[in-house]
Scaffold this active site. Structure first.
Site, PDB file in Angstrom:
ATOM      1  CB  VAL A 119      -0.960  -0.007   1.205  1.00 44.86           C
ATOM      2  CG1 VAL A 119      -1.623   1.357   1.392  1.00 44.86           C
ATOM      3  CG2 VAL A 119      -2.023  -1.088   1.036  1.00 44.86           C
ATOM      4  CD  GLU A 120       2.359   3.643   3.877  1.00 40.17           C
ATOM      5  OE1 GLU A 120       2.724   4.659   3.247  1.00 40.17           O
ATOM      6  OE2 GLU A 120       1.511   3.677   4.784  1.00 40.17           O
ATOM      7  CB  THR A 121       6.595   2.292  -1.379  1.00 36.59           C
ATOM      8  OG1 THR A 121       7.001   1.028  -0.811  1.00 36.59           O
ATOM      9  CG2 THR A 121       6.689   3.378  -0.333  1.00 36.59           C
ATOM     10  CE1 TYR A 307      -1.738   3.083   4.613  1.00 42.78           C
ATOM     11  CE2 TYR A 307      -2.171   2.143   6.771  1.00 42.78           C
ATOM     12  CZ  TYR A 307      -1.313   2.374   5.720  1.00 42.78           C
ATOM     13  OH  TYR A 307      -0.022   1.887   5.783  1.00 42.78           O
TER      14      TYR A 307
END
Length: 339
Positions: A119-121, A307
């Site tokens: 999800v982040e990167t 999120y």
């Protein structure tokens, strides 16, 4: 001097519309002195960092339209995709030893660690294009809504650079100043990052082992409970009162309260278990979910329930797809199946 004045005038014109005008003057000596004292940063180092940074109006504009403002069904489509699921399976396969070690060391599931990085990167492929120094400078001194938080992170960045030998002017990250594969803010990098492969450095930009261990350490220190449930879809047998929808990330209601209000679960917890009711928008109306302690721990990474749900659902999809591989690597006994 004339060129600087012209630049400040241009910035004042291009800054996004806010409730009050945004000052464009550099931070005062008094402001920097107070910040240096509170964060235990040498004043000269803080001044040097502020002098090297620049106010970036794009950062302020981006803060006005976060992705979490989207409805759930649109937000989910950004992250829980077949492409990201399959990339997560490949990441798990390629980093199986490190993920297994992280599970055993921190008692945090490999699927969750993988999903966070996804999800982040996108597993380290998209770590951000914005200068971290400029982002934190802009938000710390020109974004009144959360200036205290971002000014502290600006000071923490100075300390992090000294500790890890980082060149602050070359660091790239998110528009909010998060960095590396797991998108840690400077204070989180300083506190939770670990040298997981023992090479003497904590490198969250280039070292996948350190990124895996650091995400696992973050969740362990925030109280992840191994083998406990995270969140479950609920059926509403009565109209749901708005007052029951959890606005804060903490689980503050008892399950008995939600049960009495007409909520039903396939696997209900004990009556006194603390839970949080989520209402997430589908295209045709709300869906209800009952979140427990571990969902709150995910929200310690990012407070948005969207999120948290994206991370959870991606983790489950990756886990299912990984288990379905013809010959997945053998897992240690500690691995417990679904989150």
């Amino acid at each position: 001097m004339l060129r600087r004045a012209s630049r400040l005038l241009l910035l004042a014109v291009t800054l996004p519309a806010m409730a009050a005008p945004v000052a464009t003057a550099p931070p005062s000596m008094a402001t920097l002195t107070t910040l240096a004292e509170r964060q235990a940063v040498p004043l000269a180092d803080l001044q040097a960092a502020a002098g090297a940074a620049r106010l970036n109006p794009e950062i302020l504009a981006l803060m006005q339209r976060p992705w979490e403002a989207k409805p759930w069904y649109q937000y989910r489509a950004l992250f829980v995709t077949e492409q990201r699921i399959q990339a997560g399976v490949r990441f798990w396969q390629e980093n199986h030893a490190q993920l297994s070690q992280a599970e055993q060391t921190y008692r945090v599931p490999a699927a969750l660690i993988t999903a966070i990085l996804g999800v982040e990167t996108a597993y380290g492929k998209q770590m951000g294009r914005h200068g971290v120094l400029d982002s934190l400078y802009t938000l710390g001194f020109y974004y009144p809504e959360r200036a205290d938080f971002f000014a502290k992170e600006f000071a923490q960045l100075v300390l992090l650079g000294q500790e890890e030998g980082l060149s602050l002017q070359t660091l790239k990250g998110s528009y909010a100043g998060a960095m590396g594969m797991g998108q840690f803010m400077p204070s989180s990098y300083r506190h939770y990052a670990v040298d997981f492969d023992g090479d003497g450095k904590r490198d969250l930009f280039n070292n996948k082992a350190d990124a895996i261990g650091s995400v696992a350490n973050y969740f362990a220190e925030h109280g992840w409970r191994w083998q406990e449930p995270v969140v479950e879809p609920a059926e509403a047998t009565l109209p749901v009162a708005e007052s029951l929808i959890g606005k804060a990330p903490e689980p503050t209601l008892s399950w008995q309260t939600l049960f009495d209000a007409g909520l039903r679960l396939a696997t209900p917890p004990d009556a006194n278990t603390r839970v949080r009711l989520l209402a997430l928008d589908k295209a045709d109306g709300p869906s209800y979910w009952v979140a427990r302690h571990n969902f709150y721990v995910i929200n310690r990474y990012n407070r948005s329930p969207l999120y948290g749900m994206a991370v959870y659902q991606l983790s489950q999809a990756i886990q299912d797809a990984y288990a379905a591989q013809p010959s997945p690597p053998s897992q240690p006994d500690l691995v417990a199946g679904r989150l």
